[in-house]
Design a protein around this motif. Structure first.
Motif, PDB file in Angstrom:
ATOM      1  N   ALA A   1      -0.731 -42.076   6.667  1.00  0.00           N
ATOM      2  CA  ALA A   1      -0.321 -42.933   7.810  1.00  0.00           C
ATOM      3  C   ALA A   1       1.079 -42.662   7.672  1.00  0.00           C
ATOM      4  N   ARG A   2       1.947 -42.786   6.841  1.00  0.00           N
ATOM      5  CA  ARG A   2       3.244 -42.716   6.785  1.00  0.00           C
ATOM      6  C   ARG A   2       3.685 -41.335   7.494  1.00  0.00           C
ATOM      7  N   VAL A   3       3.361 -40.198   6.962  1.00  0.00           N
ATOM      8  CA  VAL A   3       3.711 -39.070   7.565  1.00  0.00           C
ATOM      9  C   VAL A   3       3.152 -38.747   8.906  1.00  0.00           C
TER      10      VAL A   3
ATOM     11  N   THR B   1       8.767 -33.730   5.323  1.00  0.00           N
ATOM     12  CA  THR B   1       9.494 -33.355   6.568  1.00  0.00           C
ATOM     13  C   THR B   1       8.669 -32.293   7.355  1.00  0.00           C
ATOM     14  N   ALA B   2       8.302 -30.993   6.636  1.00  0.00           N
ATOM     15  CA  ALA B   2       7.488 -30.166   7.103  1.00  0.00           C
ATOM     16  C   ALA B   2       6.361 -30.552   7.781  1.00  0.00           C
ATOM     17  N   ASN B   3       5.700 -31.219   7.213  1.00  0.00           N
ATOM     18  CA  ASN B   3       4.402 -31.859   7.470  1.00  0.00           C
ATOM     19  C   ASN B   3       4.485 -32.479   8.987  1.00  0.00           C
ATOM     20  N   ALA B   4       5.522 -33.628   8.826  1.00  0.00           N
ATOM     21  CA  ALA B   4       5.839 -34.160   9.849  1.00  0.00           C
ATOM     22  C   ALA B   4       6.328 -33.487  11.328  1.00  0.00           C
TER      23      ALA B   4
ATOM     24  N   VAL C   1      -3.468 -33.493  11.546  1.00  0.00           N
ATOM     25  CA  VAL C   1      -2.861 -32.205  10.962  1.00  0.00           C
ATOM     26  C   VAL C   1      -1.769 -32.551  10.006  1.00  0.00           C
ATOM     27  N   SER C   2      -0.898 -33.529  10.211  1.00  0.00           N
ATOM     28  CA  SER C   2       0.165 -33.758   9.095  1.00  0.00           C
ATOM     29  C   SER C   2      -0.289 -34.589   7.908  1.00  0.00           C
TER      30      SER C   2
ATOM     31  N   GLY D   1      -3.847 -40.958  13.173  1.00  0.00           N
ATOM     32  CA  GLY D   1      -4.303 -39.708  12.857  1.00  0.00           C
ATOM     33  C   GLY D   1      -4.034 -39.247  11.509  1.00  0.00           C
ATOM     34  N   GLY D   2      -2.766 -39.545  10.905  1.00  0.00           N
ATOM     35  CA  GLY D   2      -2.382 -39.119   9.659  1.00  0.00           C
ATOM     36  C   GLY D   2      -3.435 -40.012   8.640  1.00  0.00           C
ATOM     37  N   TYR D   3      -3.834 -41.363   8.845  1.00  0.00           N
ATOM     38  CA  TYR D   3      -4.899 -41.892   8.157  1.00  0.00           C
ATOM     39  C   TYR D   3      -6.108 -41.175   8.004  1.00  0.00           C
TER      40      TYR D   3
END
Length: 126
Positions: free
Chosen positions: A46-48, A7-10, A33-34, A109-111
């Motif tokens: 990818a999920r975050v 949650t914090a990273n998202a 970044v996340s 971007g998460g990936y």
């Protein structure tokens, strides 16, 4: 279920997306970044990243709601129910496209953030 780190990273990724919104494809930066902060495998990144895109889309949802209500009020005053429905439908389609843009590019971007982290780890051990 997501833990507090996810949650914090998202949220951090969404803030980066908002701060860099003047840059083209800024959702990718927020997702990087996340994903980088999250660590784990590429699917986790990818999920975050997608979560960061959803959080970044929240202000867009508020704007859509405001515009839909404004259209309804104006159309009611002018007795234009048909054009109002078309206008709100157009706004809704635009909203869906914008959310899709944010979520898809943030997931990418998460990936990429996970890939960057993996390369950093590989370089540090070599």
């Amino acid at each position: 279920m997501t833990g507090p780190d996810t949650t914090a990273n998202a949220i951090i990724g969404a803030v980066v997306t908002g701060v860099t919104s003047f840059v083209p494809f800024s959702p990718v930066l927020g997702g990087v970044v996340s994903g980088y902060l999250q660590g784990g495998d590429r699917a986790e990144g990818a999920r975050v990243g997608a979560y960061a895109g959803i959080v970044a889309a929240a202000p867009l949802a508020v704007l859509f709601g405001f515009l839909a209500v404004a259209f309804a009020v104006v159309a009611t005053e002018l007795s234009l129910a048909g054009p109002m429905a078309i206008g709100v439908a157009g706004l809704f389609v635009g909203f869906l496209v914008a959310v899709g843009y944010l979520v898809a590019l943030s997931a990418l971007g998460g990936y990429l953030g996970i890939v960057i982290g993996e390369r950093r780890d590989a370089d540090s051990t070599a």
